[in-house]
Design an enzyme around this catalytic site. Structure first.
Site, PDB file in Angstrom:
ATOM      1  N   ARG A  79      21.518 -21.729 -43.845  1.00 43.67           N
ATOM      2  CA  ARG A  79      21.501 -22.776 -44.884  1.00 43.67           C
ATOM      3  C   ARG A  79      21.772 -22.149 -46.248  1.00 43.67           C
ATOM      4  NH1 ARG A  79      15.926 -25.778 -45.000  1.00 43.67           N
ATOM      5  NH2 ARG A  79      16.676 -26.902 -43.190  1.00 43.67           N
ATOM      6  N   ARG A 148      12.430 -24.301 -52.755  1.00 40.68           N
ATOM      7  CA  ARG A 148      13.658 -24.549 -51.979  1.00 40.68           C
ATOM      8  C   ARG A 148      14.808 -24.979 -52.890  1.00 40.68           C
ATOM      9  NH1 ARG A 148      12.816 -25.584 -46.554  1.00 40.68           N
ATOM     10  NH2 ARG A 148      11.101 -24.315 -45.773  1.00 40.68           N
ATOM     11  N   LYS A 211       6.384 -24.496 -48.115  1.00 41.64           N
ATOM     12  CA  LYS A 211       7.583 -24.779 -48.905  1.00 41.64           C
ATOM     13  C   LYS A 211       7.243 -25.612 -50.146  1.00 41.64           C
ATOM     14  CE  LYS A 211       9.056 -27.153 -45.160  1.00 41.64           C
ATOM     15  NZ  LYS A 211       9.881 -27.986 -44.266  1.00 41.64           N
ATOM     16  N   LYS A 213       9.293 -28.153 -53.087  1.00 45.11           N
ATOM     17  CA  LYS A 213      10.591 -28.797 -53.315  1.00 45.11           C
ATOM     18  C   LYS A 213      10.641 -29.502 -54.665  1.00 45.11           C
ATOM     19  CE  LYS A 213      11.605 -29.434 -48.442  1.00 45.11           C
ATOM     20  NZ  LYS A 213      11.922 -30.405 -47.375  1.00 45.11           N
ATOM     21  N   CYS A 432      18.824 -37.240 -39.447  1.00 44.35           N
ATOM     22  CA  CYS A 432      18.606 -35.787 -39.468  1.00 44.35           C
ATOM     23  C   CYS A 432      19.357 -35.147 -38.312  1.00 44.35           C
ATOM     24  CB  CYS A 432      17.118 -35.482 -39.373  1.00 44.35           C
ATOM     25  SG  CYS A 432      16.469 -35.714 -37.705  1.00 44.35           S
ATOM     26  N   CYS A 438      17.703 -28.529 -33.310  1.00 43.47           N
ATOM     27  CA  CYS A 438      16.390 -28.509 -33.950  1.00 43.47           C
ATOM     28  C   CYS A 438      15.290 -28.338 -32.901  1.00 43.47           C
ATOM     29  CB  CYS A 438      16.148 -29.792 -34.743  1.00 43.47           C
ATOM     30  SG  CYS A 438      14.502 -29.766 -35.468  1.00 43.47           S
ATOM     31  N   CYS A 477      11.913 -36.648 -35.260  1.00 47.06           N
ATOM     32  CA  CYS A 477      10.469 -36.366 -35.179  1.00 47.06           C
ATOM     33  C   CYS A 477       9.849 -36.798 -36.506  1.00 47.06           C
ATOM     34  CB  CYS A 477      10.222 -34.879 -34.883  1.00 47.06           C
ATOM     35  SG  CYS A 477      10.219 -33.818 -36.341  1.00 47.06           S
ATOM     36  N   CYS A 481      12.892 -35.318 -42.184  1.00 50.83           N
ATOM     37  CA  CYS A 481      13.986 -34.616 -42.871  1.00 50.83           C
ATOM     38  C   CYS A 481      15.032 -35.550 -43.492  1.00 50.83           C
ATOM     39  CB  CYS A 481      14.657 -33.636 -41.921  1.00 50.83           C
ATOM     40  SG  CYS A 481      13.540 -32.329 -41.373  1.00 50.83           S
TER      41      CYS A 481
HETATM   42 FE1  SRM Z   1      13.641 -30.466 -42.669  1.00 51.37          FE
HETATM   43  C1  SRM Z   1      11.908 -28.443 -40.594  1.00 51.37           C
HETATM   44  C2  SRM Z   1      16.456 -29.870 -41.013  1.00 51.37           C
HETATM   45  C3  SRM Z   1      15.346 -31.838 -45.215  1.00 51.37           C
HETATM   46  C4  SRM Z   1      10.735 -31.922 -43.818  1.00 51.37           C
HETATM   47  N1  SRM Z   1      14.093 -29.293 -41.102  1.00 51.37           N
HETATM   48  C5  SRM Z   1      13.255 -28.490 -40.411  1.00 51.37           C
HETATM   49  C6  SRM Z   1      14.023 -27.599 -39.421  1.00 51.37           C
HETATM   50  C7  SRM Z   1      14.326 -26.306 -40.105  1.00 51.37           C
HETATM   51  C8  SRM Z   1      13.349 -27.402 -38.054  1.00 51.37           C
HETATM   52  C9  SRM Z   1      12.455 -26.202 -37.846  1.00 51.37           C
HETATM   53  O1  SRM Z   1      11.550 -25.933 -38.657  1.00 51.37           O
HETATM   54  O2  SRM Z   1      12.622 -25.548 -36.830  1.00 51.37           O
HETATM   55  C10 SRM Z   1      15.279 -28.476 -39.233  1.00 51.37           C
HETATM   56  C11 SRM Z   1      16.538 -27.737 -38.813  1.00 51.37           C
HETATM   57  C12 SRM Z   1      17.383 -28.612 -37.898  1.00 51.37           C
HETATM   58  C13 SRM Z   1      18.718 -28.060 -37.602  1.00 51.37           C
HETATM   59  O3  SRM Z   1      18.989 -27.786 -36.409  1.00 51.37           O
HETATM   60  O4  SRM Z   1      19.521 -27.930 -38.502  1.00 51.37           O
HETATM   61  C14 SRM Z   1      15.311 -29.243 -40.526  1.00 51.37           C
HETATM   62  N2  SRM Z   1      15.545 -30.690 -43.081  1.00 51.37           N
HETATM   63  C15 SRM Z   1      16.574 -30.477 -42.228  1.00 51.37           C
HETATM   64  C16 SRM Z   1      17.883 -31.003 -42.772  1.00 51.37           C
HETATM   65  C17 SRM Z   1      19.090 -30.185 -42.371  1.00 51.37           C
HETATM   66  C18 SRM Z   1      18.033 -32.465 -42.328  1.00 51.37           C
HETATM   67  C19 SRM Z   1      19.380 -33.096 -42.544  1.00 51.37           C
HETATM   68  O5  SRM Z   1      19.763 -33.805 -41.618  1.00 51.37           O
HETATM   69  O6  SRM Z   1      20.013 -32.924 -43.566  1.00 51.37           O
HETATM   70  C20 SRM Z   1      17.543 -31.002 -44.269  1.00 51.37           C
HETATM   71  C21 SRM Z   1      17.868 -29.690 -44.913  1.00 51.37           C
HETATM   72  C22 SRM Z   1      17.437 -29.651 -46.322  1.00 51.37           C
HETATM   73  C23 SRM Z   1      17.958 -28.514 -47.117  1.00 51.37           C
HETATM   74  O7  SRM Z   1      19.179 -28.446 -47.306  1.00 51.37           O
HETATM   75  O8  SRM Z   1      17.148 -27.723 -47.610  1.00 51.37           O
HETATM   76  C24 SRM Z   1      16.035 -31.193 -44.222  1.00 51.37           C
HETATM   77  N3  SRM Z   1      13.113 -31.589 -44.281  1.00 51.37           N
HETATM   78  C25 SRM Z   1      14.003 -32.156 -45.145  1.00 51.37           C
HETATM   79  C26 SRM Z   1      13.346 -33.142 -45.943  1.00 51.37           C
HETATM   80  C27 SRM Z   1      14.006 -34.034 -46.985  1.00 51.37           C
HETATM   81  C28 SRM Z   1      13.880 -33.486 -48.377  1.00 51.37           C
HETATM   82  O9  SRM Z   1      13.391 -32.377 -48.573  1.00 51.37           O
HETATM   83  O10 SRM Z   1      14.286 -34.178 -49.276  1.00 51.37           O
HETATM   84  C29 SRM Z   1      12.024 -33.180 -45.523  1.00 51.37           C
HETATM   85  C30 SRM Z   1      10.925 -34.169 -46.013  1.00 51.37           C
HETATM   86  C31 SRM Z   1      10.423 -33.836 -47.368  1.00 51.37           C
HETATM   87  C32 SRM Z   1       9.261 -32.900 -47.302  1.00 51.37           C
HETATM   88  O11 SRM Z   1       9.484 -31.685 -47.210  1.00 51.37           O
HETATM   89  O12 SRM Z   1       8.125 -33.375 -47.303  1.00 51.37           O
HETATM   90  C33 SRM Z   1      11.892 -32.194 -44.492  1.00 51.37           C
HETATM   91  N4  SRM Z   1      11.637 -30.188 -42.293  1.00 51.37           N
HETATM   92  C34 SRM Z   1      10.629 -30.933 -42.823  1.00 51.37           C
HETATM   93  C35 SRM Z   1       9.393 -30.538 -42.191  1.00 51.37           C
HETATM   94  C36 SRM Z   1       7.996 -31.148 -42.468  1.00 51.37           C
HETATM   95  C37 SRM Z   1       7.352 -30.510 -43.641  1.00 51.37           C
HETATM   96  C38 SRM Z   1       5.936 -31.003 -43.833  1.00 51.37           C
HETATM   97  O13 SRM Z   1       5.467 -31.023 -44.962  1.00 51.37           O
HETATM   98  O14 SRM Z   1       5.263 -31.331 -42.867  1.00 51.37           O
HETATM   99  C39 SRM Z   1       9.717 -29.520 -41.260  1.00 51.37           C
HETATM  100  C40 SRM Z   1       8.759 -28.767 -40.340  1.00 51.37           C
HETATM  101  C41 SRM Z   1       7.934 -27.763 -41.051  1.00 51.37           C
HETATM  102  O15 SRM Z   1       8.175 -27.383 -42.197  1.00 51.37           O
HETATM  103  O16 SRM Z   1       6.978 -27.302 -40.420  1.00 51.37           O
HETATM  104  C42 SRM Z   1      11.143 -29.341 -41.353  1.00 51.37           C
HETATM  105 FE1  SF4 Z   2      14.256 -31.657 -36.665  1.00 53.31          FE
HETATM  106 FE2  SF4 Z   2      12.334 -33.419 -37.051  1.00 53.31          FE
HETATM  107 FE3  SF4 Z   2      13.681 -32.472 -39.141  1.00 53.31          FE
HETATM  108 FE4  SF4 Z   2      14.881 -34.114 -37.474  1.00 53.31          FE
HETATM  109  S1  SF4 Z   2      13.082 -34.632 -38.752  1.00 53.31           S
HETATM  110  S2  SF4 Z   2      15.738 -32.188 -38.231  1.00 53.31           S
HETATM  111  S3  SF4 Z   2      13.976 -33.599 -35.541  1.00 53.31           S
HETATM  112  S4  SF4 Z   2      12.350 -31.300 -37.840  1.00 53.31           S
END
Ligand code: SRM
Ligand code: SF4
Length: 569
Positions: A79, A148, A211, A213, A432, A438, A477, A481
């Site tokens: 990323r 981030r 993290k 943000k 997502c 993922c 899930c 995201c």
């Molecule tokens: Fe996310 C984890 C993809 C934006 C909340 N996110 C992941 C992971 C890395 C899975 C992992 O930990 O193994 C995913 C990778 C999937 C893959 O195969 O690519 C993933 N997140 C994404 C992306 C690519 C979704 C998309 O379709 O665009 C976004 C990449 C953002 C970036 O460029 O940095 C992405 N993730 C978000 C957002 C939206 C935002 O930030 O505006 C959120 C919700 C906002 C927040 O953080 O509260 C988000 N991602 C999470 C979480 C839950 C965090 C939490 O507080 O519980 C995880 C899991 C974790 O961190 O444990 C996670």
């Molecule tokens: Fe993976 Fe869940 Fe984030 Fe979708 S919402 S990319 S399933 S961690």
């Protein structure tokens, strides 16, 4: 300086790992060079995240490889750090080349305005990161317990205020970037300077609890979903002058099914700061979370929980104590939408910008739609910028009047306009990544939402709503995201083919939705949504959005605060 008080033994094991990692080096250098496995050690998988890299495996190949007694098909997601989401078309061409050389020949535009590559093998990882470096880009701190990618309302060429806000996103990102040279040594072969290096000024040896943000929004656009972030800045302008920002704190989307102590939460506005105070506020707020965030329970470690536990007044007072001055009272602002514009927009300097809807942000060549090739040809013709949006879309930015016909003809030749005119519903949808990469996905998202939209589109058309936008978001899930809890219709995966359906967020991104149906498959989704969509067509009041309508007719109750978020058992 980060000086965590309880003994490390009492904290989450990741705290010891970070502490002992030699400022993010671990054994990564050796691990990447080991040809025996396609993976790195478990500890190192945690550390790669701080360098923007996730170890994954193709989940669809797991059982077959197990049968063949092979290790999982390990691969890496990479990323980029791209504050404000802009690259030149030359950089785009280089990234396109890297995607085809080392990754799965696709580029993935993310909900945080940057690029992801999927499917990079360990043996290619260094060369891949070096290629990114050659494009004058990097992946530092794109994941991990750090600040981030800083996001901002898309396209700095739209106005001088957008430019200023974009510049600030870049300055915040640079200011809060880890100072460790680990990235340069591991991936770019920099020699380690003898005598050690000073400790990270803001992060210390244990970085953040989780993290962090940051988002900057320029009203009336709330494309960044500013209330979904740990820290947000809402631009306050007067006669095209940027006066400063309202400061928001404590947003976050992630939760865990069946764990009521986890919930998405919308940020609160705590005050106003001047432009020259922004970096200071960002640094000090992050350091408040560094010092008070929960380092025992990672499920309770985001800033939103620190704020829920200690209160907003405490948060503001702690920030002001560190700043040495008080925030001013928040100013008035008004958001109108979380969506991107559609198609051609004329900029204030006479230049043109074209916003291209990219379904789920996936740039690929499909037999019926050579999108990646088309964007490559446009990148060759357009000596300017590509601006990524936080809705996973792409803006071809700053096109001169003379060049516009050429870009238009390329858009037509590659099927990006004309016959591929997307419905308003589809243009307002996001999914997502989820399966197959993922590791946390419980259900399909990116690969399924387009087909579900086909079905919902039919209902919308029959109801006479073909041109009416409804914000639809899906995640595989509950981590959120694609920010599904801020969608008028949100689908959150529970199991393969099963989703919780949430309804009633506002179109402006300042109210979350509520649980409407739990754990249902496609047939029930259609059966439960179709009557509501038809009623919306018949009974809506002038200008009434779907998210407001479902609340007025009692399909769901309005959401008032994060703590009330309805967690099914
Ligand atoms: Fe996310 C984890 C993809 C934006 C909340 N996110 C992941 C992971 C890395 C899975 C992992 O930990 O193994 C995913 C990778 C999937 C893959 O195969 O690519 C993933 N997140 C994404 C992306 C690519 C979704 C998309 O379709 O665009 C976004 C990449 C953002 C970036 O460029 O940095 C992405 N993730 C978000 C957002 C939206 C935002 O930030 O505006 C959120 C919700 C906002 C927040 O953080 O509260 C988000 N991602 C999470 C979480 C839950 C965090 C939490 O507080 O519980 C995880 C899991 C974790 O961190 O444990 C996670
Ligand atoms: Fe993976 Fe869940 Fe984030 Fe979708 S919402 S990319 S399933 S961690």
């Amino acid at each position: 300086m980060n000086d965590i008080s309880p003994p490390l033994e009492e904290l989450h094991p990741n705290e010891r790992l970070k502490h002992d990692s030699d400022q993010l080096r671990g054994t990564l250098r050796e691990g990447l060079a080991d040809p025996v496995t396609g993976a790195v050690t478990d500890d190192d998988t945690q550390l790669t995240k701080f360098h923007g890299i996730y170890q994954q495996d193709d989940r669809e190949l797991r059982s077959e490889r197990r049968k063949q007694k092979l290790e999982p098909f390990y691969q890496f997601m990479v990323r980029l750090r791209l504050p404000g989401g802009v690259c030149t078309t030359t950089q785009w061409l280089m990234l396109d080349g890297l995607a085809r050389q080392y990754a799965n020949a696709t580029l993935r535009l993310t909900t945080r305005q940057t690029f992801q590559f999927h499917g990079v093998l360990k043996r290619n990882l260094k060369a891949h990161v070096q290629g990114i470096n050659a494009a004058l880009l990097d992946t530092m701190a794109a994941c991990g317990d750090v600040n981030r990618n800083v996001i901002a309302t898309a396209n700095p060429l739209r106005s001088p205020v957008h430019r200023q806000v974009y510049d600030l996103a870049n300055r915040i990102s640079a200011h809060l970037r880890p100072r460790s040279r680990a990235y340069f040594e591991i991936f770019l072969d920099e020699e380690r300077v003898a005598g050690g290096e000073p400790e990270e000024p803001d992060y210390g040896r244990t970085y953040l609890p989780r993290k962090f943000k940051i988002a900057l929004a320029v009203p009336p656009d709330n494309d960044v979903d500013v209330f979904a972030h740990d820290l947000g800045f809402i631009a306050i302008t007067e006669a095209d002058d940027l006066l400063g920002f309202n400061v928001t704190v404590g947003g976050g989307m992630g939760m865990t099914h069946g764990e009521p102590k986890t919930f998405p939460r919308l940020a609160d506005v705590i005050g106003f700061c001047r432009v020259e105070q922004v970096i200071d506020v960002a640094e000090q707020m992050m350091c408040v979370q560094r010092d008070f965030g929960d380092r025992k329970d990672r499920g309770h470690a985001r800033f939103k929980y620190t704020i829920e536990d200690r209160g907003l007044d405490w948060c503001r007072a702690e920030l002001e104590r560190r700043l040495g001055y008080a925030l001013a009272e928040p100013r008035a602002y008004r958001f109108e939408t979380t969506a991107d514009p559609n198609g051609w927009q004329k900029g204030i300097d006479g230049k043109w910008h074209f916003t291209l809807f990219i379904e789920s942000g996936r740039v690929a060549d499909r037999t019926d739609y050579p999108l990646m090739s088309g964007l490559r040809e446009i990148a060759k013709a357009h000596k300017g910028d590509y601006a990524l949006t936080t809705n996973q879309n792409l803006i071809i930015a700053g096109i001169s009047k003379a060049q516009k016909p050429k870009i238009q003809s390329l858009l037509e030749r590659y099927g990006m306009v004309g016959t591929r005119q997307q419905s308003a519903l589809r243009r307002h949808s996001m999914a997502c990544v989820a399966l197959p990469t993922c590791g946390l996905a419980m259900a399909e998202s990116e690969r399924y939402l387009p087909a579900l939209i086909d079905k919902l589109d039919t209902i919308m058309q029959e109801a006479g709503l073909a041109d009416d936008p409804i914000v639809v978001r899906m995640t595989g899930c509950p981590n959120g995201c694609a920010r599904p809890y801020l969608a008028e219709i949100g689908f959150v995966g529970k199991a393969l083919g099963k989703y919780n359906v949430y309804l009633g967020a506002s179109f402006e991104g300042d109210r979350m939705n509520r649980l409407f149906r739990e754990n249902i498959g496609e047939a029930e989704i259609i059966d439960s949504l179709a009557p509501l969509i038809r009623d919306y067509a018949r009974q809506r009041q002038a200008g009434e959005r779907f998210g407001d309508f479902v609340i007025r007719v009692g399909a769901v109750k309005p959401m008032l605060a994060g703590r009330e978020f309805q967690q099914p058992a």
